[in-house]
Write an enzyme that holds these catalytic residues in place. Structure first.
Site, mmCIF file in Angstrom:
data_model
loop_
_atom_site.group_PDB
_atom_site.id
_atom_site.type_symbol
_atom_site.label_atom_id
_atom_site.label_comp_id
_atom_site.label_asym_id
_atom_site.label_seq_id
_atom_site.Cartn_x
_atom_site.Cartn_y
_atom_site.Cartn_z
ATOM 1 N NE ARG A 78 12.822 -0.853 -0.753
ATOM 2 C CZ ARG A 78 12.920 0.200 -0.093
ATOM 3 N NH1 ARG A 78 12.842 1.561 -0.744
ATOM 4 N NH2 ARG A 78 12.297 0.424 1.050
ATOM 5 N N PRO A 108 0.961 -1.219 0.214
ATOM 6 C CG PRO A 108 -0.111 -1.168 2.406
ATOM 7 C CD PRO A 108 0.694 -1.893 1.200
ATOM 8 C CD GLU A 109 4.139 2.465 -3.261
ATOM 9 O OE1 GLU A 109 4.187 3.914 -3.785
ATOM 10 O OE2 GLU A 109 4.373 1.222 -3.767
ATOM 11 C CE LYS A 119 4.816 4.794 0.552
ATOM 12 N NZ LYS A 119 6.298 3.843 0.934
#
Length: 284
Positions: A274, A2-3, A58
């Site tokens: 990432r 979830p962003e 967030k």
DNA sequence: CTTCTTGTTACTGA
DNA sequence: ATCAGTAACAAGAA
């Protein structure tokens, strides 16, 4: 994961379902996901209700009736907040993936007096529910940078916030103190839209680049929100549903596939810690 | 079995 | 002080 668009989708879904419903009982099954200790957490919420839900980056901020206390919720990578009504159904048996429903990954259950429930699920248990006072909320909110969907979003402010830093643009977009709410999926999508390499360093960016970045950031996040966010694996909205932006992703998860703009093969690298996908031909 | 994954923080070394 | 990289957290996917 979830962003911003996913968290905002959850916020809206919960706001129209749980506000002002009295909480009859808080069932804490996994103590480590709530702060402070379960006894105090449950006591602060039992026979109370949530009166408003805000979002910063967030982070979800639930106001608790009485006005003195708040519950912060961070879903990290696999957290879910699911609202259920009707009889309890246990998922995870045969062919039912244990996401978006009551399961062994349900760590907290808020039982409302009308029999409906709010579930906090988290497969990896990195997310948390944290009880804080007004000062705690202020402190948490102050740690975030510009809100891409807020009224104060200006390319000049973005440029100013990042002035003097030597970071790569991807690391900058992921830094919550600089910009609030962007995670790995949307960072890659924004940089593809802006035609910039994730490894580009900030000092090389001209004002026109900042305008492009600011516009792309807002456009991508707003569009993802409009489509209910992205469900790659675990994300579910407040009703347990999936996001529809997944099929509109241009680069995330498409390493090795063809660039939708120039047909060159998309490259997958690791940067800013990432997994990162970009087009080596049309992102410079 | 090993390796990878992701949000965030903490730590290490440059 | 700042930055990149990595470990840690947990657990599943490949």
């Amino acid at each position: 994961m979830p962003e911003l668009p996913e968290v905002e989708t959850i916020r809206r879904g919960l706001a129209k379902r749980i506000l002002h419903k009295p909480i009859k009982k808080v069932d804490i099954r996994k103590a480590r996901v709530v702060r402070p200790q379960p006894s105090r957490f449950a006591r602060a919420l039992t026979r109370k209700s949530f009166t408003a839900i805000r979002r910063r980056g967030k982070l979800l901020i639930f106001a608790i009736a009485g006005g003195q206390q708040f519950m912060l919720a961070h879903l990290k990578m696999t957290g879910q907040l699911i609202y259920e009504k009707g009889p309890e159904i246990i998922a995870g048996g045969h062919g039912f993936p244990p996401v978006g429903a009551l399961s062994k990954y349900t760590h907290v259950i808020f039982h409302f007096t009308d029999g409906s429930r709010l579930l906090f699920n988290d497969l990896r248990q990195f997310g948390y529910l944290k009880l804080v006072d007004g000062a705690g909320v202020a402190q948490a909110e102050a740690a975030f940078g510009l809100e891409p969907l807020g009224s104060g979003w200006r390319w000049q402010r973005l440029k100013h916030a990042m002035a003097g830093r030597q970071l790569t643009i991807k690391a900058a977009l992921l830094n919550q103190r600089l910009v609030a709410g962007i995670g790995n999926i949307y960072a890659d999508e924004i940089l593809f839209a802006a035609r910039l390499r994730p490894t580009r360093r900030l000092p090389s960016l001209r004002p026109a680049h900042w305008q492009t970045i600011a516009r792309a950031t807002r456009a991508i996040l707003a569009r993802a929100l409009k489509h209910g966010g992205t469900t790659f694996n675990n994300y579910r909205d407040a009703a347990g549903g999936r996001g529809n932006f997944t099929r509109l992703l241009k680069v995330y998860g498409r390493g090795g596939a063809t660039c939708l703009r120039c047909r060159h093969a998309l490259r997958r690298i690791k940067t800013a810690g990432r997994g990162t996908v970009y087009c080596p031909r049309c992102q410079t």
